[in-house]
Structure formats: structure tokens, C-alpha cells
Design an enzyme around this catalytic site. Structure first.
Site, PDB file in Angstrom:
ATOM      1  N   SER A   1       0.927  -1.026  -0.054  1.00 19.38           N
ATOM      2  CA  SER A   1       0.000  -0.056   0.061  1.00 19.38           C
ATOM      3  C   SER A   1       0.834   1.104  -0.031  1.00 19.38           C
ATOM      4  CB  SER A   1      -0.783   0.014   1.193  1.00 19.38           C
ATOM      5  OG  SER A   1      -1.862   1.282   1.392  1.00 19.38           O
TER       6      SER A   1
ATOM      7  N   TYR B   1      -2.071  -0.735  10.408  1.00 16.61           N
ATOM      8  CA  TYR B   1      -2.010  -1.002   8.836  1.00 16.61           C
ATOM      9  C   TYR B   1      -0.865  -0.500   8.222  1.00 16.61           C
ATOM     10  CZ  TYR B   1      -3.714  -1.083   4.137  1.00 16.61           C
ATOM     11  OH  TYR B   1      -3.753  -1.419   2.855  1.00 16.61           O
TER      12      TYR B   1
END
Length: 237
Positions: A132, A146
Site C-alpha cells: 500500500s 495498517y
């Protein structure tokens, strides 16, 4: 239509969104594709029927299950690790068990899958992990766990690229920004905030990510390894 004829591809987390687009792309390019699913059985079975691929249940939070499905699917020419989860909230309030589960899925599974795949992967194999842009940039609060998990993939890819380099096995991370999926729809409540960070004021498509993955898996990317490939409309610029 034949870029991957005869090639064996495993996609961990392939039933929906980016994963499904990756499955469709490899099938369209001639590969034999197996993909895993955990929580989306109906979607997985429908995709398998549509593409003539093979769907296998495997919980990426379970190390032994991940290793077993990789071993049983090998030897692989291409491994793509797409399975991942996100949890959001103030770090002081998050359930520690939920954070540990996120790390098992987002970090431990990619590592163990990559190592197991490399045991039998032929010379010139490809390992691609979906990370990501938040591994590079975290512009909002509530996503520390995350972001940590996605940053960890960067060190993993750099290290494994050196470990597997003598066999010409490449290891790369693809880092999407906002992509139009069920988890982050283009017309969702966060779109204006997300687009405000971006040069291209729109979400990307799962097919955009699949195209980058296919390039990294192909012959033109044989000298590309240990690298992060961001596809985010300049979200992180």
C-alpha cells in the site's frame, strides 16, 4: 493472449477486488491460476467458474494453512500475495488481538508464502506482494497498525530479493493508492478527502493494479527486484 502460457500462478486472496482482477488478467494471458479465499466463498466460486481457475479455501491468518496451499500448488512460476486486512482506530483503543491478526495476515503470511514458494520455484520465478502507498505515507490518524504492516513488506522484499537473487527469482511490492473496490468505493464517503491528496482526482481501477502485476511477472521485468512500485494517482507524491 499467451504471455503466460503454461505458467503456474497462485494468487493468495483472489476472490474479490484487486485479487479478482489479477486472477482474470493471468487467466486471459494464458496462465494456469489457483487462488485462495477466506470470507467470500460465493464470489470465489463464481470467479473460478467464470475463469476456469481453481479456488481453494485458506485463512491467511493461519501460517500452516498458507504454507500448505503454497506447497500443494507448486512448483509455481508466479506467486502473488494479495490477501490483507485493515483495522482503523486510535492506537490506544484497538484490540491487541485484532492487531496481532492483522500482522499475521499482512506480514507473516507474505513472508512464509514467499519462502515456501521459493523452495520449488524454477529459475526466474516471480514473487509479487500487494502492499500500500500507506507503507510510505500516512496522512491521517487511526491507521498506524495498517501502515506498520505495509512498511514491513518493504524490508521483506529487499531482503528476500537478495536471498533469492542467485536463482533469478525476483521479489517486488506493488503499492496501490485509492482503488475502486468494495472496501474503498470510488463514490464512498472518503472520496473527497482522498482525492484532495491526489494529482489525478479519481480512484484507480483494480485492472490498473493487475496490469502492473502482470508486467512485473513478465519477461520485461527480469532485472526488477527488491523494489516498491507505487500506483496511486500521486496520492503519496
Amino acid at each position: 493472449m499467451s504471455a503466460f502460457n503454461g505458467k503456474s500462478v497462485l494468487v493468495l486472496g483472489g476472490s474479490r477486488g484487486i485479487g479478482a482482477a489479477i486472477v482474470r488478467r493471468f487467466v486471459a494471458d494464458g496462465a494456469r491460476v489457483t487462488f485462495t479465499y477466506a470470507g467470500s466463498e460465493a464470489a470465489a466460486l463464481a470467479l473460478a467458474a467464470e475463469t476456469c481457475s481453481t479456488a481453494v479455501y485458506a485463512d491467511s491468518a493461519e501460517r500452516d494453512a498458507v504454507i500448505e496451499v503454497v506447497r500443494n500448488s507448486g512448483p509455481l512460476d508466479v506467486l502473488v500475495v494479495n490477501a490483507g486486512i485493515a483495522i482503523f482506530g486510535n492506537a490506544l483503543d484497538l484490540d491487541p488481538d485484532a492487531v496481532d491478526r492483522l500482522l499475521r495476515i499482512n506480514v507473516h503470511a507474505p513472508y512464509h508464502a514467499s519462502v515456501e514458494a521459493a523452495r520449488s520455484m524454477p529459475q526466474g520465478g516471480r514473487i509479487i506482494v500487494i502492499g500500500s502507498v500507506n507503507g510510505d505515507r500516512m496522512p491521517v490518524p487511526g491507521m498506524a497498525a495498517y501502515a506498520m504492516s505495509k512498511s514491513a513488506l518493504q524490508g521483506m522484499a529487499r531482503g528476500l530479493a537478495r536471498d533469492f537473487g542467485p536463482r533469478e527469482i525476483t521479489v517486488n511490492v506493488v503499492q496501490p493508492g485509492p482503488i475502486d473496490t468494495d472496501a474503498n468505493p470510488a463514490d464512498g464517503p472518503m472520496k473527497d478527502m482522498l482525492h484532495g491528496f491526489m494529482a489525478l482526482k479519481r480512484h484507480g481501477r483494480p485492472e490498473d493494479v493487475a496490469a502492473m502485476v502482470a508486467w512485473l511477472a513478465g519477461p520485461e521485468a527480469g532485472f526488477v527486484t527488491g523494489a516498491m512500485h507505487t500506483i496511486d494517482g500521486a496520492f503519496g507524491a
